[in-house]
Design a protein around this motif. Structure first.
Motif, PDB file in Angstrom:
ATOM      1  N   TYR A 318      43.698  40.688  39.517  1.00  0.00           N
ATOM      2  CA  TYR A 318      42.548  41.340  38.897  1.00  0.00           C
ATOM      3  C   TYR A 318      43.018  42.434  37.949  1.00  0.00           C
ATOM      4  O   TYR A 318      44.021  43.098  38.211  1.00  0.00           O
ATOM      5  N   ARG A 319      42.304  42.589  36.868  1.00  0.00           N
ATOM      6  CA  ARG A 319      42.566  43.659  35.902  1.00  0.00           C
ATOM      7  C   ARG A 319      41.214  44.220  35.464  1.00  0.00           C
ATOM      8  O   ARG A 319      40.189  43.559  35.647  1.00  0.00           O
ATOM      9  N   PRO A 320      41.207  45.448  34.883  1.00  0.00           N
ATOM     10  CA  PRO A 320      39.923  46.012  34.463  1.00  0.00           C
ATOM     11  C   PRO A 320      39.194  45.080  33.487  1.00  0.00           C
ATOM     12  O   PRO A 320      39.822  44.462  32.633  1.00  0.00           O
ATOM     13  N   THR A 321      37.882  45.004  33.655  1.00  0.00           N
ATOM     14  CA  THR A 321      37.067  44.155  32.792  1.00  0.00           C
ATOM     15  C   THR A 321      37.122  44.675  31.360  1.00  0.00           C
ATOM     16  O   THR A 321      37.020  45.872  31.128  1.00  0.00           O
ATOM     17  N   ARG A 322      37.337  43.742  30.426  1.00  0.00           N
ATOM     18  CA  ARG A 322      37.397  44.117  29.003  1.00  0.00           C
ATOM     19  C   ARG A 322      36.236  43.457  28.286  1.00  0.00           C
ATOM     20  O   ARG A 322      35.948  42.293  28.522  1.00  0.00           O
ATOM     21  N   ARG A 323      35.619  44.201  27.411  1.00  0.00           N
ATOM     22  CA  ARG A 323      34.544  43.633  26.598  1.00  0.00           C
ATOM     23  C   ARG A 323      35.125  42.601  25.649  1.00  0.00           C
ATOM     24  O   ARG A 323      36.072  42.888  24.924  1.00  0.00           O
TER      25      ARG A 323
END
Lengths: 779, 597
Positions: A318-323
């Protein structure tokens, strides 16, 4: 209204319970039965537990407390014998033929001969289900396939077997349509019927193509999402919502049933990245929103802050959600064709999905459904697509689509070849035509009593129109006032048109319906414009707007002809107030009605406060003395209650007890028109009310209640101010209990109080917050 | 040779009698600003400006700055004046005590800079820019950067600059090319060319602290990839003294129309060592801190130049005898009447007077709100002050600099042919005033900022901080017959502003060009209404004072009322034509193809 007076639902799982709840929503008693668990003390344990869940689910499965009371829990052992008076028996037990058939044999013994039995199976063919069962049972048997949750998903697929008697399907269709409000489509007895057959293929293609083209989860969802007419969750977000663990079961059953040359069997790759990723996710407990997360998850840090994370399926981390920022998605504002023609990876992906899914749907349509319109309806009402497959083909152009398939060396489905340079749907004058598999156009006529305003408008001009609203001639001397601003927020144009509508007798009309085809009747006054006026201290303008709204709404009520409101979806604030000034309302069951003004620090100022108070005061069932009525109105407005169904709105007197409810969205306008016509003979407008109110003493009592809320932490400082202002109107201002209060006095009080509130910073902060975040500010 | 006397009486009137700044003394950060202290500070400041700065204004202009092989020499006396200024503690007047400042409120600095600008604008910009750099580092810099640089900037030992503009990009900073490469030690290497850097190079201090916008290599495109850096001319040694020369050099200085004594440098950065201020790619945030303060500061320049121009135009109009009064001879003992008898000369002088006194009130009010926005203990009060400031800053900047130039022109006009002659000093004011309309965001950009950013922000919330109290004031005063001359015209202007705002909110949301087409006229309409409100408030005080006997100087209040009436009758009515222009919309502006011009 219904041929079915009593219903039994067998199996109290998610679907069985949901179906039972919705039958009860239609006002029909329903038995909900399930097995007796081994060693259970309470033999009705499963059905009772299901009923308990139904009362708590969000969004609510039940429309009212009364509906809950119509569900009778029971069990297969003790209660099957009591189904003899049921007209319809729905089976929704686990998908095992042996268990279903065992149950059917018991049902056959207990049911009356004219009853209808149907299964809610989603995958088992009808032929298999009735194999070896008595002829008499097979004659009364069909499939009724609901979508989850049954109250909200409109699709109902019905399937008839070769032995099914001729009266069975019409009765089911009619009940599904009128009583349950479903979009009923006839399906042929093929695997997955229509919705799931295409839907499962679509979701597999959309996820696997994203992976093979190397799009991130966010990128894929930004494409197979709003630009393609899919709910904004996007394809992976949808997977999280429905549950990742469902996928292997669904694909296994489809693979078992479909012929090996079906395109689904060809695209499904058990060793592919998608299947492997899903298997890994299930192993990790990553089953979606109900589990430890799915393609997305929320991580909560020690300090309580939340971070949204996205699964990088390639590394399984998992990684931070990116727009996602794809040029193709921006281009999609110009239409679906612009999206699939865009050269970036989003455009390539969109085409990869669209070309496969539409070709599949076009190839299959004649085999699985009676018409392409049914295929479109299935995908729109069962999968919440904005456009069905054939509507999508019309959007991009069938010929352009065929040419591009050909250029890529892919086969062109026969139906698409046949339509050639034409489109699947077209309009000629007032008629809407549809392309048939036979290669010609047929008129697509709305069913009797189930038309939309669009059907009336086609090829016609409105009687009157401005930027915010229009008036149409519905025939038979009935006019329709249509609102058409963004979200149908009420602005000066709509108010002006309401004023015109109140004079329609001068144009020869004898009744008026207020309604339209939009998702929401009206979300209330356009507070954005109001906020600018308030920020710039344009108080006289605001005061004038309030006065004009009150006058227009009252003119509607005082018009010399009946006015019937026909809401569906949200009818909030100023939208609710329009309905309250109608002589009657014929509401869609899924109407969410409320006077929510306190959420933005105001009170209903277009007569809503006055009307609700008057209704409670004149309520025949109320206890003696004015206080109980005042308290009811105070609570409903003061806590911004929104009824979550038309039935609940009646309980709150936001609708009258005599107002009608229509279950099917497509029947609301027709029912409203009929209601209006029925009111015409001898119609007289209602007399303005006079009521007796206690003035200051009532305010004291309400102030004590508010103080209680404040001490409990339920009321914020500004809530206290707003509620005190509301109490001023509801108590009648400075009056004596012995003097009657006129409606005009109460309206003047409404205006004065509204103006005093909109001058406060705290109210303006609430309005700003609502406009920028969509949520109420608790200041 | 022109002269200057700081308008201390008028300043005190605004501060104490109208704004009542003494009432804020109980707020944190205002403790030391007793009315007596503030009065003493401005009196001392006035003395310094009149005796030290004003005498080298004209000579500085004539001499200009000299560039030689990367070094810049300021005009005679500048360096010495700066030394004296530092010794007097003026550089740290409003800086925090922990960095060696005097900790006085921001508004006191506004007063000082009005005085300094009136006396010598070009000189004033050297310490003025230092204070901008101080603000940015204090707000966004790391503790180490603060420790290294702030005490030097506060003491005036070093000066500061702001580096935004490049040869190909000014307003559109997203086009910036100057790049910053991260180094293993956490610092950056800056390379690129910056132009139009005021006070970018000089001989007054032994170090200069440049605040530079640049793009970190590999960062986001456009404006979102811009970061702010500190790049000192000399790298500070461990003991704080200037050490090794950094890779920044002054390539040349510009030859300009005005402010010739302030060096406008081309700065070449060649692998210059710099340190990040604030977060990477968030440079605009730090720069906005400087820009907001700087924009207010430029508005003060408009005011300062209008004041000094007016004083000299007035002196000439009283002395110069020429022709006779249209209403009959006024000075029979002289060969002719002084030209101040003429209505049109009075029109020019009163325009200057009514503008300066009204704008002074507006400026000080804005300055006070800077303090409230930062220091008020109540969060809502801070928010309101900040909202008001955001709204009023582009107005102060654009309107006051446009009027500063106009008043310099009008005052020069009063001198006839002599106004055009350099020795009289009037044409220098005109030339100096002109730049203020251009730099720190051209006035057209200020108007766009107002309609495009400030109006729609938070759904128009900032508007509330102006419109609501003005509406309340009008209601409160409406019944008082003594205020009739002021409230009537102000009410009409306010109504025009309300309608224009509604029009822009409605049309401009749907079509940004409509907002753009209305922007400059709208800003002027807003400004006139704002100054009209200031005048009405001053009139209210003057009426009350006169009713109470007028104290030692009733003439002062009577003059106030007469000037207020002039503003209401002869300046505020411009709002009517502005409203008409706003209502006309964009059509005629956008109709012609570029080729058809």
């Amino acid at each position: 209204m219904s041929a079915f007076k009593k219903v039994a639902v067998l199996g109290s799982g998610v679907m069985g319970g949901g179906i039972a709840a919705h039958v009860a929503n239609a006002g029909i008693p329903v038995m909900l039965l399930d097995i007796v668990p081994q060693g259970a003390n309470n033999r009705n344990q499963l059905a009772e537990a299901a009923l308990g869940r139904l009362k708590k689910t969000n969004p609510a499965a039940l429309m009212s407390d009364r509906a809950a009371g119509l569900i009778q829990p029971g069990n297969f052992e003790d209660d099957l014998s009591r189904i003899g008076d049921c007209d319809w028996i729905v089976e929704a037990v686990i998908e095992r033929v042996d268990l279903k058939q065992e149950l059917y044999r018991k049902v056959a013994a207990a049911m009356k001969p004219t009853a209808i039995v149907s299964s809610n199976t989603s995958t088992i063919p009808l032929g298999t289900l009735v194999e070896g069962l008595p002829e008499a049972f097979a004659n009364r048997f069909a499939i009724t396939h609901f979508f989850n949750p049954p109250r909200y998903m409109r699709l109902l697929e019905v399937v008839k077997g070769p032995r099914t008697e001729d009266d069975v399907l019409p009765a089911l269709r009619r009940f599904g349509d009128v009583a349950l409000g479903k979009a009923v489509i006839d399906c042929k007895d093929t695997p997955g019927f229509v919705g799931n057959r295409i839907g499962i293929f679509w979701s597999t293609v959309a996820m696997s193509q994203a992976m093979s083209l190397g799009l991130t989860v966010e990128e894929a969802d930004s494409v197979v999402g709003k630009p393609m007419g899919i709910p904004k969750t996007g394809i992976f977000g949808l997977g999280d919502l429905t549950g990742i663990d469902l996928a292997p079961h669904v694909s296994a059953s489809m693979l078992k049933l479909l012929p090996p040359d079906d395109p689904y069997c060809k695209i499904y790759d058990a060793n592919g990245q998608l299947a492997q990723t899903i298997q890994w996710m299930i192993g990790q407990g990553l089953t979606g929103r109900k589990g430890k997360g799915g393609f997305y998850r929320q991580d909560k840090a020690a300090d309580g802050s939340r971070t949204r994370l996205t699964l990088d399926y390639a590394t399984r981390t998992y990684r931070p959600t990116r727009r996602a920022e794809l040029a193709s998605v921006k281009a999609a504002r110009k239409g679906l064709r612009a999206l699939v023609e865009h050269p970036d990876k989003g455009g390539q992906y969109a085409w990869a999905v669209l070309s496969r899914v539409l070709a599949y749907a076009a190839e299959l349509a004649p085999e699985i459904a009676n018409s392409i319109a049914d295929v479109d309806t299935a995908m729109k009402t069962g999968y919440a697509w904005k456009w069905g497959p054939f509507e999508q083909l019309d959007l991009v152009g069938p010929k352009w689509f065929a040419d591009r398939l050909r250029a890529e060396g892919k086969p062109v489905p026969r139906l698409i070849e046949a339509v050639g340079a034409g489109t699947f749907y077209k309009e000629e004058g007032a008629a809407r035509l549809i392309f048939t598999p036979e290669g010609r156009y047929a008129e697509l006529k709305p069913a009797a009593g189930a038309w939309k305003l669009a059907d009336v408008k086609r090829g016609k001009q409105p009687v009157l129109s401005n930027k915010g609203a229009s008036i149409w001639d519905l025939g038979d001397g009935v006019a329709c006032l249509e609102l058409h601003t963004k979200m149908n927020a009420i602005d000066a144009n709509i108010v002006a048109m309401v004023r015109e509508a109140a004079k329609l007798d001068k144009k020869g009309f004898k009744a008026l319906v207020i309604g339209h085809d939009g998702d929401n009747f009206s979300v209330g006054a356009n507070i954005g414009l109001g906020l600018f006026a308030a920020n710039t201290a344009m108080w006289p303008v605001i005061e004038q707007n309030i006065k004009e709204g009150q006058d227009a709404y009252r003119a509607l009520r005082n018009a010399p002809f009946p006015v019937v409101g026909a809401p569906s979806g949200m009818a909030l604030g100023g939208g609710c107030e329009i309905l309250m000034h109608c002589d009657a309302v014929q509401a869609h069951a899924e109407s969410y009605i409320g006077l929510v003004e306190v959420g933005v620090g105001l009170i209903p100022g277009w007569g809503g406060t006055t009307t609700l108070l008057t209704r409670w005061m004149q309520n025949a069932k109320r206890p003696q003395g004015p206080m109980p009525a005042i308290s009811q109105a105070f609570e409903i407005i003061g806590t911004a209650q929104v009824a979550r169904s038309a039935a609940e709105a009646k309980e709150k007197l936001l609708l009258r007890p005599s107002d009608g409810i229509t279950m099917n969205r497509d029947r609301v306008l027709a029912d409203a028109k009929a209601k209006a016509l029925a009111m015409v003979p001898g119609y007289k407008p209602a007399e303005p009310a006079e009521i007796f109110l206690p003035g200051a003493t009532a305010r004291t009592a309400l102030a004590m209640a508010v103080e209680g809320f404040r001490l409990q932490g339920k009321a914020t400082p500004h809530d206290v101010t707003v509620m005190a202002a509301l109490a001023r109107v509801l108590s009648g201002g400075d009056v004596d209990i012995l003097d009657p209060v006129k409606e005009t006095d109460l309206l003047a009080l409404e205006r004065a109080v509204f103006l005093s509130l909109i001058k406060t910073n705290a109210t303006l902060d609430r309005i700003e917050h609502m406009l920028t975040t969509g949520k109420p500010l608790r200041n | 040779m022109p002269s200057y006397n700081a308008p201390l009486r008028d300043m005190r009137f605004v501060l104490h009698e109208v704004l009542g700044v003494g009432n804020y003394q109980n707020l944190p950060g205002f403790e030391d600003a007793s009315p007596d202290t503030v009065d003493a500070v401005i009196e001392e400041g006035a003395k310094f400006a009149q005796e030290v700065l004003q005498p080298i204004n004209q000579s500085g202009d004539r001499e200009g700055c000299k560039w030689d092989a990367g070094n810049v020499t300021t005009p005679k006396g500048f360096k010495e004046a700066y030394k004296q200024y530092c010794e007097g503690g003026w550089t740290g007047l409003t800086s925090l005590k922990e960095y060696g400042g005097q900790g006085l409120p921001y508004y006191v600095g506004v007063l000082l800079s009005e005085i300094v600008t009136s006396a010598n604008m070009a000189w004033g910009m050297y310490p003025g820019l230092s204070h901008g750099a101080y603000e940015a580092i204090a707000a966004h810099g790391s503790d180490e950067l603060k420790k290294t640089y702030l005490p030097k900037l506060v003491s005036g030992e070093w000066t500061g600059t702001m580096n935004l503009t490049e040869p190909h990009c000014g307003t559109d900073l997203g086009l910036m090319r100057t790049k910053a490469e991260p180094q293993p030690d956490g610092s950056y290497r800056i390379t690129g060319t910056k132009i139009f850097i005021s006070a970018g190079e000089h001989d007054m201090t032994d170090n200069i602290v440049h605040l530079v916008l640049a793009k970190i290599v590999g960062g986001p495109e456009g404006i979102r990839g811009v970061s702010l850096f500190i790049v000192p001319k000399f790298l500070p040694n461990a003991d704080g003294s200037p050490g090794e020369r950094n890779g920044v050099s002054c390539g040349s200085i510009e030859h300009k129309m005005g402010i010739k004594a302030n060096a406008t440098a081309v700065l070449n950065y060649d692998n210059a060592k710099g340190w990040l201020v604030g977060k990477a790619h968030k440079g605009m945030r730090g720069m906005f801190t400087m820009m907001n303060a700087a924009r207010l500061g430029v508005g003060v320049q408009g005011l300062g130049l209008a004041e000094v121009s007016y004083q000299n135009g007035l002196a000439y109009a009283k002395e110069r005898v020429q022709g006779r009064s249209l209403g009959g001879i006024k000075a029979p003992d002289k060969a002719a009447d002084p030209i101040i008898v003429h209505p049109d000369v009075r029109r020019m002088l009163l325009t200057c007077k009514a503008f300066t006194e009204g704008a002074r009130m507006l400026t000080y009010w804005a300055g006070l709100n800077v303090d409230l926005a930062h220091k008020h203990p109540d969060a809502m009060a801070r928010r309101e002050a900040d909202d008001l400031l955001g709204l009023i800053t582009p107005i102060v900047k654009a309107y006051q600099t446009d009027m500063g130039f106009e008043c310099a022109n009008l005052a020069m006009q009063c001198l006839g042919g002599h106004g055009y002659i350099a020795e009289w000093g009037m044409e220098q004011f005109v030339r100096d005033a002109r730049i203020a309309q251009i730099y720190e965001g051209a006035n057209g950009v200020q108007a766009l900022d107002l309609v495009g950013r400030k109006l729609p922000a938070n759904m128009g919330r900032s508007l509330r901080t102006f419109f609501h109290p003005l509406d309340a004031f009008l209601k409160e005063q409406a019944a008082d017959a003594a205020m009739k001359d002021f409230i009537g015209p102000l009410l009409r202007a306010f109504g025009r502003l309300q309608q224009a705002t509604a029009l822009i909110a409605e049309k401009g949301m749907a079509d940004a060009e409509e907002a753009g087409a209305a922007s400059s006229d709208y800003l002027r309409l807003f400004a006139l209404t704002a100054v009209g409100w200031m005048w009405a408030k001053m009139a209210r005080v003057a009426i009350d004072k006169l009713a109470a006997g007028g104290g030692e100087d009733p003439g002062f209040y009577r003059t106030k009322l007469a000037t207020a009436r002039f503003f209401m009758e002869r300046m505020l009515p411009d709002t009517a034509s502005l409203q008409q222009k706003i209502q006309a919309g964009k059509r005629t502006l956008m109709e012609l193809d570029a080729a058809a011009f």
